[in-house]
Motif scaffolding. Structure first.
Motif, PDB file in Angstrom:
ATOM      1  N   CYS A 132       0.854  -1.185   0.000  1.00  0.00           N
ATOM      2  CA  CYS A 132       0.000   0.000   0.000  1.00  0.00           C
ATOM      3  C   CYS A 132       0.891   1.238   0.000  1.00  0.00           C
ATOM      4  O   CYS A 132       1.741   1.393   0.881  1.00  0.00           O
ATOM      5  N   THR A 133       0.702   2.107  -0.972  1.00  0.00           N
ATOM      6  CA  THR A 133       1.526   3.296  -1.107  1.00  0.00           C
ATOM      7  C   THR A 133       0.711   4.428  -1.714  1.00  0.00           C
ATOM      8  O   THR A 133      -0.381   4.206  -2.238  1.00  0.00           O
ATOM      9  N   THR A 134       1.250   5.631  -1.648  1.00  0.00           N
ATOM     10  CA  THR A 134       0.584   6.760  -2.281  1.00  0.00           C
ATOM     11  C   THR A 134       0.805   6.725  -3.782  1.00  0.00           C
ATOM     12  O   THR A 134       1.766   6.128  -4.286  1.00  0.00           O
ATOM     13  N   ALA A 135      -0.077   7.406  -4.502  1.00  0.00           N
ATOM     14  CA  ALA A 135       0.070   7.482  -5.951  1.00  0.00           C
ATOM     15  C   ALA A 135       1.358   8.216  -6.321  1.00  0.00           C
ATOM     16  O   ALA A 135       2.032   7.862  -7.299  1.00  0.00           O
ATOM     17  N   ARG A 136       1.703   9.241  -5.548  1.00  0.00           N
ATOM     18  CA  ARG A 136       2.931   9.987  -5.847  1.00  0.00           C
ATOM     19  C   ARG A 136       4.170   9.100  -5.702  1.00  0.00           C
ATOM     20  O   ARG A 136       5.068   9.128  -6.556  1.00  0.00           O
ATOM     21  N   ASP A 137       4.230   8.317  -4.637  1.00  0.00           N
ATOM     22  CA  ASP A 137       5.404   7.468  -4.444  1.00  0.00           C
ATOM     23  C   ASP A 137       5.453   6.347  -5.469  1.00  0.00           C
ATOM     24  O   ASP A 137       6.538   5.934  -5.904  1.00  0.00           O
ATOM     25  N   PHE A 138       4.293   5.851  -5.875  1.00  0.00           N
ATOM     26  CA  PHE A 138       4.273   4.843  -6.931  1.00  0.00           C
ATOM     27  C   PHE A 138       4.793   5.461  -8.231  1.00  0.00           C
ATOM     28  O   PHE A 138       5.573   4.845  -8.973  1.00  0.00           O
ATOM     29  N   ALA A 139       4.380   6.697  -8.489  1.00  0.00           N
ATOM     30  CA  ALA A 139       4.868   7.391  -9.681  1.00  0.00           C
ATOM     31  C   ALA A 139       6.376   7.619  -9.613  1.00  0.00           C
ATOM     32  O   ALA A 139       7.067   7.589 -10.641  1.00  0.00           O
ATOM     33  N   ARG A 140       6.906   7.851  -8.412  1.00  0.00           N
ATOM     34  CA  ARG A 140       8.356   8.038  -8.263  1.00  0.00           C
ATOM     35  C   ARG A 140       9.124   6.806  -8.733  1.00  0.00           C
ATOM     36  O   ARG A 140      10.222   6.925  -9.287  1.00  0.00           O
ATOM     37  N   ILE A 141       8.568   5.614  -8.502  1.00  0.00           N
ATOM     38  CA  ILE A 141       9.221   4.394  -8.993  1.00  0.00           C
ATOM     39  C   ILE A 141       9.296   4.433 -10.512  1.00  0.00           C
ATOM     40  O   ILE A 141      10.322   4.100 -11.120  1.00  0.00           O
ATOM     41  N   GLY A 142       8.209   4.858 -11.149  1.00  0.00           N
ATOM     42  CA  GLY A 142       8.205   4.969 -12.596  1.00  0.00           C
ATOM     43  C   GLY A 142       9.241   5.949 -13.106  1.00  0.00           C
ATOM     44  O   GLY A 142       9.965   5.669 -14.071  1.00  0.00           O
ATOM     45  N   GLN A 143       9.341   7.106 -12.449  1.00  0.00           N
ATOM     46  CA  GLN A 143      10.326   8.094 -12.879  1.00  0.00           C
ATOM     47  C   GLN A 143      11.747   7.607 -12.637  1.00  0.00           C
ATOM     48  O   GLN A 143      12.652   7.884 -13.423  1.00  0.00           O
ATOM     49  N   LEU A 144      11.927   6.861 -11.569  1.00  0.00           N
ATOM     50  CA  LEU A 144      13.232   6.275 -11.282  1.00  0.00           C
ATOM     51  C   LEU A 144      13.670   5.366 -12.426  1.00  0.00           C
ATOM     52  O   LEU A 144      14.838   5.376 -12.852  1.00  0.00           O
ATOM     53  N   ILE A 145      12.739   4.589 -12.951  1.00  0.00           N
ATOM     54  CA  ILE A 145      13.047   3.702 -14.078  1.00  0.00           C
ATOM     55  C   ILE A 145      13.352   4.519 -15.328  1.00  0.00           C
ATOM     56  O   ILE A 145      14.304   4.214 -16.066  1.00  0.00           O
ATOM     57  N   ILE A 146      12.581   5.570 -15.573  1.00  0.00           N
ATOM     58  CA  ILE A 146      12.857   6.433 -16.725  1.00  0.00           C
ATOM     59  C   ILE A 146      14.246   7.048 -16.617  1.00  0.00           C
ATOM     60  O   ILE A 146      14.956   7.205 -17.618  1.00  0.00           O
ATOM     61  N   ASN A 147      14.655   7.363 -15.396  1.00  0.00           N
ATOM     62  CA  ASN A 147      15.967   7.976 -15.167  1.00  0.00           C
ATOM     63  C   ASN A 147      17.099   6.955 -15.140  1.00  0.00           C
ATOM     64  O   ASN A 147      18.198   7.258 -14.672  1.00  0.00           O
ATOM     65  N   GLY A 148      16.819   5.768 -15.639  1.00  0.00           N
ATOM     66  CA  GLY A 148      17.860   4.744 -15.714  1.00  0.00           C
ATOM     67  C   GLY A 148      18.225   4.158 -14.379  1.00  0.00           C
ATOM     68  O   GLY A 148      19.334   3.631 -14.205  1.00  0.00           O
ATOM     69  N   GLY A 149      17.299   4.238 -13.415  1.00  0.00           N
ATOM     70  CA  GLY A 149      17.546   3.693 -12.082  1.00  0.00           C
ATOM     71  C   GLY A 149      18.296   4.636 -11.166  1.00  0.00           C
ATOM     72  O   GLY A 149      18.635   4.260 -10.042  1.00  0.00           O
ATOM     73  N   MET A 150      18.536   5.862 -11.637  1.00  0.00           N
ATOM     74  CA  MET A 150      19.334   6.818 -10.878  1.00  0.00           C
ATOM     75  C   MET A 150      18.447   7.862 -10.202  1.00  0.00           C
ATOM     76  O   MET A 150      17.459   8.320 -10.774  1.00  0.00           O
ATOM     77  N   HIS A 151      18.818   8.234  -8.973  1.00  0.00           N
ATOM     78  CA  HIS A 151      18.234   9.406  -8.309  1.00  0.00           C
ATOM     79  C   HIS A 151      19.380  10.296  -7.875  1.00  0.00           C
ATOM     80  O   HIS A 151      20.226   9.870  -7.088  1.00  0.00           O
ATOM     81  N   ASN A 152      19.388  11.513  -8.408  1.00  0.00           N
ATOM     82  CA  ASN A 152      20.551  12.382  -8.258  1.00  0.00           C
ATOM     83  C   ASN A 152      21.754  11.628  -8.830  1.00  0.00           C
ATOM     84  O   ASN A 152      21.738  11.216  -9.970  1.00  0.00           O
TER      85      ASN A 152
END
Length: 382
Positions: free
Chosen positions: A257-277
């Motif tokens: 169970c998670t928020t929609a925003r945090d679920f979306a963050r996983i998607g963006q993380l994948i778009i960013n090639g698995g990188m954050h900063n």
């Protein structure tokens, strides 16, 4: 803002017997831990990746009609890493954890792949290498890879399925019946004589068994692993949680169970090639494996190949993720009652969508959801 359907009656009457049925699921899907035991997946309040808002117009009338027709509880749309559209209904908001159902499998698939990359687990090993208690059961020779890709060749008969349902802690226990946990279920699961080929065949129990194997391989609880490997380093805004059975084993197949925003963050993380900063969270090789190494023939000849043909005839399934291999290629997570995460890497677009459908599989809402994705894409690409 979508119309709010939540009523005091739904809140007061939702319970373990009816929580998945309409109208109760409109409330229960974001209050799961009130009636199913759950454990937290901690975020780091000192390291939150706060998303920037950059609203755009997305064919407003058509989009709103599709959101209503697909019983949407929450939707967050990211384009180029920014929130371009966000709305909530039925008592949900940006800080409300909502159950992912089987979209949980995609997150588990990321954890398993990260652990393999670190050398902490061998996904080609048989289940019994990590869980000796499965020796002599139907799962003895099944590999973790086969569990991940739903190619285990396992079929649960009707009685086994009922036992499994109760063992998950998601169903009431009939009076006089022995309460079983997930580990009890798997260690007692003797071969029934039924089997299938190794094409795609969806058995939810596979991912719960995988979760147990992950805990045995690492000596760590799944909620801690998810927190340390993904939730904290990606800068989740909110704590998540996962349901557990009577003995505390996590429901890795659908209980996240998670928020929609945090679920979306996983998607963006994948778009960013698995990188954050500048930190690698998901190995790029894992993302490439999911995108490239799903078996299209196993999907097309498998359980859902024909059913999904109107959406795409060119699909595959890998590590809990569905791939549409048409252009633009899209990966997505999917759970019953309308839980989805769509990731369009070519167009830098993410859609996290939670719903409370009337039925587990709504054959009208399902294609409408994919139509919604196309409308959003066309609006953003103008």
């Amino acid at each position: 803002m979508l119309k709010n359907f939540t009523t005091a009656t739904e809140e007061n009457q939702a319970n373990i017997n009816n929580w998945k049925t309409r109208p109760f699921n409109r409330w229960s899907f974001h209050h799961v831990k009130k009636f199913i035991p759950s454990i937290a997946i901690a975020n780091d309040i000192h390291h939150q990746n706060l998303l920037e808002n950059a609203p755009v117009s997305i064919k407003g009338f058509i989009l709103k009609q599709l959101l209503k027709a697909t019983a949407t509880d929450a939707i967050v749309i990211l384009h180029k890493g920014k929130i371009v559209y966000e709305t909530y209904a039925n008592g949900n908001d940006e800080h409300t954890p909502h159950i992912l159902m089987s979209a949980t499998k995609a997150v588990v698939g990321l954890v398993a792949g990260i652990l393999e990359h670190k050398g902490e687990i061998d996904l080609n090993a048989p289940v019994s290498a990590y869980i000796p208690q499965t020796i002599g059961t139907v799962y003895q020779q099944v590999t973790l890879r086969q569990l991940l890709d739903m190619r285990a060749g396992i079929i649960l008969d009707e009685d086994q399925q009922k036992q499994y349902d109760v063992a998950t802690n998601w169903e009431p226990i009939a009076e006089g019946n022995e309460p079983l946990g997930l580990h009890d279920f798997f260690t007692r699961l003797k071969p029934s004589g039924k089997s299938t080929d190794h094409n795609f065949s969806y058995v939810s129990a596979n991912t719960d068994l995988l979760g147990w194997a992950i805990e045995c391989a690492t000596g760590r609880s799944f909620n801690t692993l998810l927190s340390d490997l993904i939730w904290k380093p990606m800068g989740a805004e909110n704590e998540a949680y996962i349901t557990v059975d009577k003995d505390g084993a996590p429901r890795c197949t659908g209980g996240l169970c998670t928020t929609a925003r945090d679920f979306a963050r996983i998607g963006q993380l994948i778009i960013n090639g698995g990188m954050h900063n500048s930190t690698e969270i998901i190995p790029p090789s894992l993302i490439n494996d999911i995108v490239s190494n799903g078996d299209g023939d196993a999907w097309a000849s498998g359980q859902w190949g024909k059913a999904f043909a109107p959406i795409s005839k060119n699909m595959s399934y890998r590590n809990g993720w569905y791939m549409i291999n048409d252009e633009p290629q899209m990966m997505f997570a999917m759970g019953i009652y309308g839980q989805n995460l769509f990731i369009d890497r070519a167009n830098d677009m993410v859609i996290a969508k939670f719903s409370s459908w009337k039925e587990p599989i709504d054959y009208i809402a399902l294609p409408l959801t994919h139509q919604l994705v196309k409308i959003v894409r066309s609006s953003l690409m103008i």
